[in-house]
Design a protein around this motif. Structure first.
Motif, mmCIF file in Angstrom:
data_model
loop_
_atom_site.group_PDB
_atom_site.id
_atom_site.type_symbol
_atom_site.label_atom_id
_atom_site.label_comp_id
_atom_site.label_asym_id
_atom_site.label_seq_id
_atom_site.Cartn_x
_atom_site.Cartn_y
_atom_site.Cartn_z
ATOM 1 N N SER A 174 1.005 4.108 -2.929
ATOM 2 C CA SER A 174 0.705 5.501 -2.620
ATOM 3 C C SER A 174 1.845 6.412 -3.107
ATOM 4 O O SER A 174 1.608 7.411 -3.788
ATOM 5 N N ARG A 175 3.083 6.051 -2.785
ATOM 6 C CA ARG A 175 4.230 6.886 -3.176
ATOM 7 C C ARG A 175 4.455 6.887 -4.675
ATOM 8 O O ARG A 175 4.682 7.918 -5.290
ATOM 9 N N ARG A 176 4.389 5.726 -5.278
ATOM 10 C CA ARG A 176 4.774 5.614 -6.688
ATOM 11 C C ARG A 176 3.643 6.003 -7.642
ATOM 12 O O ARG A 176 3.877 6.605 -8.680
ATOM 13 N N PHE A 177 2.400 5.612 -7.295
ATOM 14 C CA PHE A 177 1.301 5.793 -8.257
ATOM 15 C C PHE A 177 0.223 6.766 -7.777
ATOM 16 O O PHE A 177 -0.726 7.045 -8.515
ATOM 17 N N GLY A 178 0.309 7.223 -6.530
ATOM 18 C CA GLY A 178 -0.774 8.035 -5.983
ATOM 19 C C GLY A 178 -2.068 7.256 -5.814
ATOM 20 O O GLY A 178 -3.159 7.818 -5.850
ATOM 21 N N VAL A 179 -1.956 5.940 -5.632
ATOM 22 C CA VAL A 179 -3.136 5.076 -5.475
ATOM 23 C C VAL A 179 -3.245 4.689 -4.008
ATOM 24 O O VAL A 179 -2.264 4.228 -3.407
ATOM 25 N N SER A 180 -4.424 4.873 -3.422
ATOM 26 C CA SER A 180 -4.571 4.455 -2.027
ATOM 27 C C SER A 180 -5.245 3.083 -1.972
ATOM 28 O O SER A 180 -6.225 2.814 -2.672
ATOM 29 N N LEU A 181 -4.653 2.205 -1.168
ATOM 30 C CA LEU A 181 -5.147 0.827 -1.042
ATOM 31 C C LEU A 181 -5.353 0.521 0.432
ATOM 32 O O LEU A 181 -4.512 0.897 1.262
ATOM 33 N N ASP A 182 -6.432 -0.164 0.747
ATOM 34 C CA ASP A 182 -6.642 -0.643 2.111
ATOM 35 C C ASP A 182 -5.897 -1.973 2.259
ATOM 36 O O ASP A 182 -6.284 -2.961 1.621
ATOM 37 N N PRO A 183 -4.826 -1.985 3.076
ATOM 38 C CA PRO A 183 -4.025 -3.220 3.153
ATOM 39 C C PRO A 183 -4.833 -4.420 3.664
ATOM 40 O O PRO A 183 -4.485 -5.561 3.365
ATOM 41 N N GLN A 184 -5.899 -4.163 4.394
ATOM 42 C CA GLN A 184 -6.705 -5.280 4.931
ATOM 43 C C GLN A 184 -7.527 -5.966 3.840
ATOM 44 O O GLN A 184 -7.605 -7.182 3.790
ATOM 45 N N SER A 185 -8.151 -5.179 2.995
ATOM 46 C CA SER A 185 -9.132 -5.772 2.080
ATOM 47 C C SER A 185 -8.750 -5.672 0.606
ATOM 48 O O SER A 185 -9.375 -6.321 -0.229
ATOM 49 N N GLU A 186 -7.739 -4.870 0.288
ATOM 50 C CA GLU A 186 -7.480 -4.620 -1.140
ATOM 51 C C GLU A 186 -6.116 -5.115 -1.613
ATOM 52 O O GLU A 186 -5.717 -4.812 -2.745
ATOM 53 N N VAL A 187 -5.410 -5.852 -0.778
ATOM 54 C CA VAL A 187 -4.072 -6.346 -1.149
ATOM 55 C C VAL A 187 -3.951 -7.788 -0.673
ATOM 56 O O VAL A 187 -4.395 -8.127 0.424
ATOM 57 N N ARG A 188 -3.317 -8.606 -1.472
ATOM 58 C CA ARG A 188 -3.070 -9.976 -1.033
ATOM 59 C C ARG A 188 -1.757 -10.482 -1.633
ATOM 60 O O ARG A 188 -1.474 -10.246 -2.807
ATOM 61 N N LEU A 219 10.087 -3.163 -0.942
ATOM 62 C CA LEU A 219 9.070 -2.156 -1.283
ATOM 63 C C LEU A 219 9.156 -0.912 -0.414
ATOM 64 O O LEU A 219 8.867 0.194 -0.866
ATOM 65 N N ALA A 220 9.516 -1.105 0.864
ATOM 66 C CA ALA A 220 9.529 0.031 1.790
ATOM 67 C C ALA A 220 10.931 0.622 1.944
ATOM 68 O O ALA A 220 11.090 1.668 2.556
ATOM 69 N N GLY A 221 11.943 -0.057 1.416
ATOM 70 C CA GLY A 221 13.322 0.390 1.590
ATOM 71 C C GLY A 221 13.742 1.398 0.539
ATOM 72 O O GLY A 221 12.919 1.892 -0.240
ATOM 73 N N PRO A 222 15.043 1.705 0.505
ATOM 74 C CA PRO A 222 15.552 2.659 -0.488
ATOM 75 C C PRO A 222 15.335 2.142 -1.910
ATOM 76 O O PRO A 222 15.440 0.938 -2.157
ATOM 77 N N GLN A 223 15.013 3.062 -2.803
ATOM 78 C CA GLN A 223 14.688 2.668 -4.182
ATOM 79 C C GLN A 223 15.817 2.986 -5.169
ATOM 80 O O GLN A 223 15.644 2.833 -6.377
ATOM 81 N N ASP A 224 16.988 3.414 -4.660
ATOM 82 C CA ASP A 224 18.044 3.747 -5.634
ATOM 83 C C ASP A 224 18.515 2.508 -6.400
ATOM 84 O O ASP A 224 18.974 2.617 -7.541
ATOM 85 N N CYS A 225 18.340 1.312 -5.791
ATOM 86 C CA CYS A 225 18.717 0.094 -6.514
ATOM 87 C C CYS A 225 17.898 -0.060 -7.791
ATOM 88 O O CYS A 225 18.394 -0.562 -8.806
ATOM 89 N N VAL A 226 16.657 0.396 -7.756
ATOM 90 C CA VAL A 226 15.797 0.262 -8.937
ATOM 91 C C VAL A 226 16.265 1.242 -10.023
ATOM 92 O O VAL A 226 16.327 0.891 -11.206
ATOM 93 N N GLU A 273 8.220 -0.780 -13.165
ATOM 94 C CA GLU A 273 9.401 -0.011 -12.727
ATOM 95 C C GLU A 273 10.571 -0.083 -13.703
ATOM 96 O O GLU A 273 11.602 0.536 -13.476
ATOM 97 N N ILE A 274 10.402 -0.874 -14.777
ATOM 98 C CA ILE A 274 11.484 -0.972 -15.759
ATOM 99 C C ILE A 274 11.130 -0.052 -16.920
ATOM 100 O O ILE A 274 10.463 -0.440 -17.866
ATOM 101 N N TYR A 275 11.526 1.205 -16.807
ATOM 102 C CA TYR A 275 11.198 2.198 -17.832
ATOM 103 C C TYR A 275 12.416 3.089 -18.057
ATOM 104 O O TYR A 275 13.349 3.111 -17.247
ATOM 105 N N ALA A 333 0.838 -1.209 0.000
ATOM 106 C CA ALA A 333 0.000 0.000 0.000
ATOM 107 C C ALA A 333 0.873 1.259 0.000
ATOM 108 O O ALA A 333 0.585 2.227 -0.717
ATOM 109 N N GLY A 334 1.950 1.256 0.780
ATOM 110 C CA GLY A 334 2.861 2.411 0.816
ATOM 111 C C GLY A 334 3.509 2.641 -0.537
ATOM 112 O O GLY A 334 3.603 3.775 -1.021
ATOM 113 N N PHE A 335 3.942 1.556 -1.164
ATOM 114 C CA PHE A 335 4.561 1.652 -2.494
ATOM 115 C C PHE A 335 3.570 2.234 -3.507
ATOM 116 O O PHE A 335 3.914 3.126 -4.294
#
Ligand SMILES: *Cc1c(COP(=O)(O)O)cnc(C)c1O
Length: 387
Positions: free
Chosen positions: A84-98, A284-291, A211-213, A80-82
């Protein structure tokens, strides 16, 4: 005893890449120095901070039990954090992610959750084979949506008859695309969402390469208004963090779709090893410079391969995303025949477009998953082939 595979299994088309695999092994057995631009599996290692998190988690006895099937709350919150930060999409981690065992797990099984015998499933062609094979396993009918250069390698939704749309249960979309490297924009997804609402089908978007762009970051399907009413996005750590072997992915989006597919998965597997999920959290929550570093490696390779192929007269569009280059066959060759010459005369492995479906005929796919000097070596060998 005569061991008969099930009717469904026996009815699948033969594994499309078996023939190439055989030729590749034969070339290696002859001692040839094979340059494999075939499989789409990153050669770069998983970043060290992710491996370190996994190493620590593996040693924790609390993580040695059956995982909670939906995924740990930490992993779902990291997704959900990824988003939100990357796409501006809000997700409920309880019901909208698996969590899934890689996105292929979700993509291959979702037919069983939504498709009844005889239902149409809209499948891009050329495309990732599981969209179609999953359909066949569920006794659905794959309806192929040709991806052509004239239509920017996006499915032409206006060309699908209303009679087909009205019996469709699922539409698969894959952007950035394997094998064509095409990227869908918001306008494409808006049209798909309009049709899904009108005809009552689910949109299943495969975002494995988001993320490969090389230039503009591709959008998430879920960032388009209305997407969460009709769809689900499949994603994974595999390509973004060089984690294909770890088997960690997820699906997210409409809570009812996520819940229904989750209910199906409860009956197939018992979740993802929690230490692997901890690695996913670190990713997903760590530094993204590797990407960003991976992207610049792929960009350099892309420029070398694309520049070299163009100088040799090959016809192609410069890919803006994914780590594939989708190239026209040399004139007068089928894609399988061209690939055969590449292996036999240059010990270069490419994938024939026809392996991704009949509308892939006429193209070859090269993967940018070998170091730059190997791509340069491949180009030197290509110079010598007279087509
Ligand atoms: C590699 C790939 C995936 C990711 O598969 P995982 O199961 O997550 O490793 C999904 N879709 C496409 C089109 C791919 O090429």
């Amino acid at each position: 005893m005569n061991i008969e595979p099930s009717r469904r299994l026996a009815g699948l088309p033969p594994y499309p890449f078996a023939e190439i695999d055989k030729k590749k092994k034969a070339a290696i057995a002859q001692g040839k120095d094979v340059i494999s631009l075939g499989v789409g599996d990153p050669d770069l290692p998983t970043p060290a901070h992710i491996v370190a998190a996994a190493r620590e988690a593996v040693a924790d006895p609390k993580k040695h039990h059956y995982p909670f099937e939906a995924g740990t709350i930490q992993f779902r919150e990291a997704v959900a954090g990824f988003y939100s930060r990357r796409f501006g999409v809000s997700l409920d981690p309880q019901s909208e992610v698996r969590a899934t065992l890689g996105s292929k797990d979700g993509l291959a099984h979702c037919h069983f959750a939504f498709v009844n015998p005889g239902d149409a499933v809209l499948v891009p062609d050329p495309g990732y084979p599981v969209y179609g094979t999953g359909t066949r396993f569920a006794d659905g009918e794959p309806v192929l949506l040709p991806l052509t250069r004239e239509k920017s390698f996006l499915p032409d939704l206006d060309a699908v008859p209303a009679t087909v749309l009205s019996r469709a249960r699922l539409l698969f979309v894959n952007s950035p695309n394997n094998p064509t490297a095409a990227v869908a924009d918001a306008a494409f997804f808006e049209k798909a969402i309009r049709l899904a609402k009108k005809y009552g089908f689910i949109i299943a978007h495969d975002a494995a390469y988001s993320e490969i762009y090389f230039d503009r970051p591709p959008i998430s399907f879920l960032s388009v208004p209305g997407a969460k009413d009709v769809g689900v996005e499949f994603h994974s750590c595999s390509k973004t963090y060089n984690m294909t072997g770890w088997r960690i992915g997820w699906f997210c989006g409409n809570a009812e779709i996520v819940g229904t597919l989750g209910r199906l998965k409860d009956n197939f597997d018992s979740g993802v090893f929690e230490a692997i999920q901890a690695a996913g959290v670190a990713a997903l929550a760590g530094p993204q410079d590797c990407v960003a570093e991976s992207r610049s490696v792929y960009r350099e390779r892309r420029d070398v391969l694309v520049g070299g192929l163009k100088r040799l007269g090959w016809s192609l569009d410069v890919p803006q995303a994914s780590f594939y280059v989708w190239v026209r066959n040399p004139p007068g060759y089928t894609s399988a025949a061209a690939v055969e010459r590449l292996i036999e005369e240059a010990a270069i492995v490419a994938v024939p477009g026809s392996g991704f479906g009949r509308h892939g005929e006429g193209y070859l796919r090269f993967a940018l998953t070998v170091p730059k000097d190997r791509i340069e070596a491949a180009l030197e060998r290509l110079v010598k082939i007279r087509w």
